[in-house]
Write an enzyme that holds these catalytic residues in place. Structure first.
Site, PDB file in Angstrom:
ATOM      1  N   ASP A   1     -12.478  -8.434   4.885  1.00 46.70           N
ATOM      2  CA  ASP A   1     -13.744  -8.436   4.130  1.00 46.70           C
ATOM      3  C   ASP A   1     -14.348  -9.838   4.140  1.00 46.70           C
ATOM      4  OD1 ASP A   1     -13.603  -5.729   3.340  1.00 46.70           O
ATOM      5  OD2 ASP A   1     -14.344  -6.218   1.328  1.00 46.70           O
TER       6      ASP A   1
ATOM      7  N   ASP B   1      -3.340 -17.995   1.356  1.00 45.46           N
ATOM      8  CA  ASP B   1      -4.357 -18.727   0.579  1.00 45.46           C
ATOM      9  C   ASP B   1      -5.040 -19.772   1.451  1.00 45.46           C
ATOM     10  OD1 ASP B   1      -1.865 -19.980   0.658  1.00 45.46           O
ATOM     11  OD2 ASP B   1      -1.991 -20.823  -1.362  1.00 45.46           O
TER      12      ASP B   1
ATOM     13  N   ASP C   1      -6.526  -6.526   4.476  1.00 45.72           N
ATOM     14  CA  ASP C   1      -7.652  -5.893   3.774  1.00 45.72           C
ATOM     15  C   ASP C   1      -8.586  -6.974   3.229  1.00 45.72           C
ATOM     16  OD1 ASP C   1      -9.145  -3.809   2.483  1.00 45.72           O
ATOM     17  OD2 ASP C   1      -8.174  -4.369   0.604  1.00 45.72           O
TER      18      ASP C   1
ATOM     19  N   LYS D   1       2.906 -15.017   3.132  1.00 50.14           N
ATOM     20  CA  LYS D   1       3.077 -15.751   1.875  1.00 50.14           C
ATOM     21  C   LYS D   1       4.571 -16.006   1.723  1.00 50.14           C
ATOM     22  CE  LYS D   1       1.432 -17.606  -1.917  1.00 50.14           C
ATOM     23  NZ  LYS D   1       0.499 -18.765  -1.948  1.00 50.14           N
TER      24      LYS D   1
ATOM     25  N   TYR E   1       0.817  -1.213   0.000  1.00 50.21           N
ATOM     26  CA  TYR E   1       0.000   0.000   0.000  1.00 50.21           C
ATOM     27  C   TYR E   1       0.855   1.270   0.000  1.00 50.21           C
ATOM     28  CZ  TYR E   1      -4.767  -1.697   0.920  1.00 50.21           C
ATOM     29  OH  TYR E   1      -6.012  -2.254   0.829  1.00 50.21           O
TER      30      TYR E   1
HETATM   31  C1  IPM Z   1     -10.454  -0.662   4.018  1.00 51.59           C
HETATM   32  C2  IPM Z   1     -10.673  -0.107   2.636  1.00 51.59           C
HETATM   33  C3  IPM Z   1      -9.495   0.789   2.267  1.00 51.59           C
HETATM   34  C4  IPM Z   1      -8.260  -0.080   2.238  1.00 51.59           C
HETATM   35  C5  IPM Z   1      -9.649   1.586   0.954  1.00 51.59           C
HETATM   36  C6  IPM Z   1     -10.900   2.440   0.948  1.00 51.59           C
HETATM   37  C7  IPM Z   1      -8.443   2.426   0.670  1.00 51.59           C
HETATM   38  O1  IPM Z   1     -10.870  -1.128   1.727  1.00 51.59           O
HETATM   39  O2  IPM Z   1     -10.304   0.128   4.960  1.00 51.59           O
HETATM   40  O3  IPM Z   1     -10.425  -1.880   4.162  1.00 51.59           O
HETATM   41  O4  IPM Z   1      -7.964  -0.714   1.217  1.00 51.59           O
HETATM   42  O5  IPM Z   1      -7.571  -0.137   3.253  1.00 51.59           O
HETATM   43 MG    MG Z   2     -11.026  -3.065   2.617  1.00 53.62          MG
END
Ligand code: IPM
Ligand code: MG
Length: 355
Positions: A250, A222, A246, A190, A135
């Site tokens: 999710d 993975d 990240d 990884k 990032y």
């Molecule tokens: C998160 C989001 C952010 C990230 C984006 C909006 C930059 O997906 O906070 O998880 O990738 O960190």
């Molecule tokens: Mg995110």
């Protein structure tokens, strides 16, 4: 207690408004100031993170953040995109430790896309390193502008890197968090392919020697992605880098019933923190009053706990959220037959009432 309120884009304004309602109902001496961030700030001031917004954030004890991003900014140069606002805040304030707890509330067991027995009682904590990794490496591509724009470029790259101190400090955060839980840490990497993550694994192992009471294991990302949907309850604390964190957070959010339920805290070394739902700005449902404000309301609870030293107020909010779920109130994302469908605003009001 100074709180900088940065609602941002899309559903950000709607969900933050509900969290503010809940905070105000606590009757504590908060001083709140709101500023534009993300696409909204770009539209008004030509930059996603204006100096005044950054200053407000720096001077606050805590930041309550909504979400940033909108498809209409997809073609901007990278440094002007709404996402740069949150990345800039994380970097400028040194918010390296991102806590993303994934808890499946009893009432939402059926809202998860996984079988109820896999998620009932789930309580895992993802600790994502937030200011390093790919990032914050050196990007180059068609829309980078550090070295000029390259509209005709035929290749693009981003560099992945971690320094030893960056890995050490997040490892300490993870081991210390595990001490307050079931004393297990899974470090996700990884290392079989990437040198950066072999280094990660080595450094985490070294730090682990200072925590003989904590069981440390290592897992490739993975495999971790697979195990999270196969047997998520086997995890307790997961610690990983920015990119993998990240993605895995999710994924983990769906175990809880909806990404609309997952709060987060991003802390720096002095416990100043930014609190935001783990989900995005969802421009497709913005302004419709259907977004779930609970992740933001639960983020406000984390803010009270971690940055404002108000543990009992944090617990009151969490209990109020459980109470509205017990009452059967559901926004669209967690709705199932036999429950009552409510709007963003009604959900916020119900939490206030339960408080
Ligand atoms: C998160 C989001 C952010 C990230 C984006 C909006 C930059 O997906 O906070 O998880 O990738 O960190
Ligand atoms: Mg995110």
């Amino acid at each position: 207690m100074k709180i900088a309120v940065l609602p941002g884009d899309g559903i950000g304004t709607e969900i933050v408004a509900e969290a503010i309602k809940v905070l105000k109902a606590l009757d504590l001496p908060f001083q709140m100031e709101t500023a534009l961030v993300g696409g909204a700030a770009f539209a008004a001031h030509g930059h996603p993170l204006p100096d005044a917004t950054l200053k407000l954030a720096k001077e606050a004890d805590a930041i309550l953040f909504g979400a940033v991003g909108d498809w209409k900014y997809d073609n901007l140069e990278r440094h002007l995109r709404p996402e740069q606002a949150i990345l800039g805040l994380r970097k400028n304030l040194g918010l390296f430790a991102n806590f993303r707890p994934a808890i499946c509330y009893e009432q939402l067991v059926d809202a998860s896309s996984l079988k109820p027995e896999l998620v009932a009682g789930l309580d895992i904590l993802i600790i994502r390193e937030l200011t390093g990794d790919i990032y914050f490496g050196q990007p180059r591509g068609r829309r980078t502008s550090v070295d000029g724009l390259f509209p005709g470029a035929e290749e693009a790259f981003d560099t992945m890197r971690y320094s030893k101190p960056e890995i050490e400090r997040i490892a300490h955060v993870a081991f210390q968090a595990a001490r307050k839980r079931s004393k297990r840490v899974t470090s996700v990497d990884k290392a079989n392919v990437l040198e950066t993550f072999q280094f990660w694994k080595d450094v985490v192992s070294e730090v682990g020697k200072q925590y003989p009471d904590i069981a440390l294991d290592h897992m490739y990302v993975d495999n971790a992605a697979m195990q999270l949907v196969k047997a998520p309850k086997k995890f307790d604390v997961i610690v990983t880098g920015n990119m993998f964190g990240d993605i895995l957070s999710d994924e983990a959010s769906m175990l809880t019933g909806s990404i609309g339920m997952l709060p987060s805290a991003s802390l720096n070394a002095s416990n100043q923190g930014l609190y935001e739902p783990s989900h995005g700005s969802a421009p497709d449902i913005a302004g419709k009053g259907v977004a779930n404000p609970l992740a933001t309301i639960l983020s406000a609870a984390m803010m009270l706990r971690f940055s404002l030293n108000q543990e009992s107020a944090a617990q009151r909010i969490e209990a109020a959220v459980q109470s509205v779920l017990r009452q059967g109130l559901r926004t669209a994302d967690i709705y199932s037959e036999g429950t009552t469908r409510v709007s963003t605003l009604e959900m916020g009001n119900a939490v206030v009432k339960a408080l």
